[in-house]
Design an enzyme around this catalytic site. Structure first.
Site: not given
Length: 610
Positions: A151-152, A433, A383-384, A413, A292
């Site tokens: 979320g961050s 990634s 989702p977590h 690339y 939270t």
């Protein structure tokens, strides 16, 4: 199948579905091994039978087994029993969905990287479909989303969108002044996202690239974009986001919250008007759906109404909804067609789908807050958290997919600029990634449990029901310990599934002593080391300070029998805190077993402390 049985989609707190998990895991691993074996079976094996008999090979394998034994030992000794049906009452974590675990484990064997299609053909498409799931959940018909690390990162990306998009009109004025010659700078700073997208719609690729080069990504105009308004209940990630994006912490204004810990929209309007009088624009406003610490839902509907009212006066702001915690709960209100059900029909709707087993109250204000999320420019969803998916899986949705064109980058690339999403996901996100296994886990969760009342609505309904029952249980609890009566005082009725409370010696009017007692209770109820099998009640805690909350806790302080002056003197209150995410406690027998058990555990801890 109309509705889910949520007991079938978890391993189980006592591994009741463990045999099913092992069977499916073995089946999927066998399928992967077969995939390896059957890829060009005539190829020469890289590891021969002779290799496997070599002394170094055998020694290396034995070393691997020894290290993995230590991993197992460390994990068993140093892990929290999130999976417990009723022993853990703390952070936003719980038993994770068995199908998500299986999909993650399976996809991980291929190690797909969702930065580019050629390294993740299956999971990149899954992530694209998950992004559409997010948009559908919020009824954003032109929306687009993707998975983030957490979320961050999603909040940072939301601010990134706001900063880049709101700077475009000033960049157009600099590069192509003739295109906006009829607008003042103030008007340019108060254009809506839709108006900005329409402005650049007819630009050529070269013109848009020139404008983007002169936008906030160049470092220009950022301080001119105005203030970023957040509620006092904001997540700490917003400070980091403001820092990283170059907007700066000085541009953040924390709007007071009411006694129910929702943003005070009247104070929001007052602040915006005061700034507008000084010709200081509003870069954006953050509303929180599922705070939270308190589990509250900001009045997103009222913030949207305010935005429309101010729009008629030439004042406009970007709206981001931080629904990292509460976003999935919107599935409670969606029917199988994805339509948001009218409030007047909710009771009948919930009865039809057997969502609740006991009386559960969902205020109209909470319903309206969830409904209005569709009007936000961007939304964070994790989702977590309430998706019950393994870490790390955050997410973000934007209202218009064309918003991506303003923040996009292209790395030749990795992919060609002409290639369409999901092929070019890396061009539109902060990360490079990223694990395709995460996308597989979330995709699988959404297919097993649809994002409506028949799927996630069942699961989240069980969580909310348990939270409301637990709060009611706490409110009736008291202890007699060494001649003293210890009372339990829950915080006001939660909007979501967070329950906060304090322990208090009867007739004590010293807030410092009350805080000390609750700090000690946390110390003996939070597992950090030792034997987890000795911990029969584990919880978390939080502190409401005057610096962060203003005087919003005063009503609660007074309900404890303390004076406002006592609050002003101490300026903080410590509470125990639990996100009630367990899916099992809507069962009467299980609820009684665990509430009886933790009552005994709490009493034992109090006897040790007093």
């Amino acid at each position: 199948m109309k509705d889910m049985d949520i007991k079938a989609v978890f391993i189980g707190d006592k591994a009741e579905n463990g045999a099913v998990y092992k069977m499916l895991l073995n089946k999927m691993v066998d399928e992967h091994l077969g995939w390896r074996e059957n890829y060009l079976p005539g190829d020469l094996p890289a590891i021969s039978e002779e290799d496997k008999l070599a002394p170094r090979y055998i020694a290396t394998r034995e070393r691997m087994m020894t290290v993995l034994d230590e991993v197992s030992e460390r994990m068993r000794a140093g892990s929290i029993p999130w999976h417990s049906a009723g022993r853990y009452w703390g952070q936003m974590n719980a038993e994770t969905l068995m199908p998500s675990l299986l999909a993650y484990n399976y996809a991980m064997l291929w190690n797909p990287n969702n930065v580019a299609l050629e390294s993740s053909m299956a999971t990149s498409q899954m992530e694209a479909e998950v992004g559409q799931d997010f948009a559908d959940l919020f009824n954003m018909t032109d929306g687009w989303g993707h998975i983030t690390a957490d979320g961050s990162i999603a909040n940072l990306e939301g601010l990134w969108y706001a900063r880049c998009i709101k700077s475009i009109p000033l960049a157009v004025k600099e590069v192509f002044p003739e295109k906006v010659e009829n607008k003042t700078e103030w008007e340019l700073l108060n254009l809506s996202v839709e108006e900005i997208l329409e402005m650049i719609e007819k630009f050529t690729d070269e013109e848009l690239d020139a404008v983007k080069a002169a936008s906030s990504r160049s470092g220009k105009h950022i301080q001119e974009l105005g203030k970023w308004l957040v509620p006092q209940t904001k997540h700490y990630s917003w400070m980091k986001a403001l820092d990283i994006c170059g907007v700066g912490l000085d541009q953040m204004i924390a709007i007071p919250v009411q006694e129910d810990y929702r943003m005070d929209v009247a104070e929001l309007e007052k602040t915006i008007r005061e700034l507008a009088e000084q010709k200081i624009p509003i870069l954006g406003v953050v509303a929180v759906v599922g705070t939270t610490e308190e589990g509250q839902v900001d009045s997103v509907d009222k913030i949207v109404e305010l935005r429309e009212k101010l729009r008629g006066e030439g004042i406009y702001f970007y709206l981001h909804v931080d629904a990292a915690y509460g976003g999935y709960a919107r599935s409670l209100f969606l029917n199988e067609a994805g339509e948001f059900v009218p409030y007047e029909s909710l009771t009948e709707f919930f009865e039809e789908h057997q969502v609740f087993h006991h009386q559960v109250k969902i205020d109209k204000s909470v319903y309206d807050g969830f409904k209005a999320i569709t009007e936000a420019d961007s939304v964070t969803i994790d989702p977590h958290k309430m998706g019950y998916v393994p870490y790390a899986a955050g997410g973000i949705v934007i209202k218009h997919k064309n918003m991506r064109n303003i923040i996009s980058y292209f790395a030749p690339y990795v992919f060609e600029k002409s290639v369409k999403a999901p092929d070019m996901l890396g061009a539109y996100i902060l990360e490079g990634s990223k694990a395709g296994a995460t996308a597989a886990a979330v995709w699988t969760a959404h297919r097993v449990l649809p994002l409506n009342v028949t799927g996630y609505g069942q699961l989240i309904g069980a969580s909310i029901e348990a939270a409301q029952r637990f709060r009611e249980f706490l409110g009736q609890l008291s202890f007699t310990v060494k001649g003293k009566t210890i009372e339990v005082h829950p915080l006001n009725h939660p909007d979501f599934n967070m329950v906060d409370w304090v322990f208090k010696v009867q007739d004590c009017t010293d807030l410092k002593k009350i805080n000390d007692l609750n700090e000690k209770m946390f110390d003996v109820s939070s597992y950090m080391d030792g034997d987890v099998y000795d911990e029969r009640f584990i919880t978390s805690h939080t502190t409401f300070t005057k610096a962060d909350y203003g005087d919003s806790p005063v009503k609660f302080i007074e309900s404890l029998g303390l004076s406002k002056e006592e609050w002003q003197k101490e300026q903080q209150v410590t509470l125990l805190r639990a996100a009630i995410m367990t899916p099992y406690l809507n069962d009467d027998k299980i609820f009684k077993f665990y509430t009886d058990a933790i009552t005994k555990a709490i009493e034992k801890k109090l006897n040790e402390l007093l």
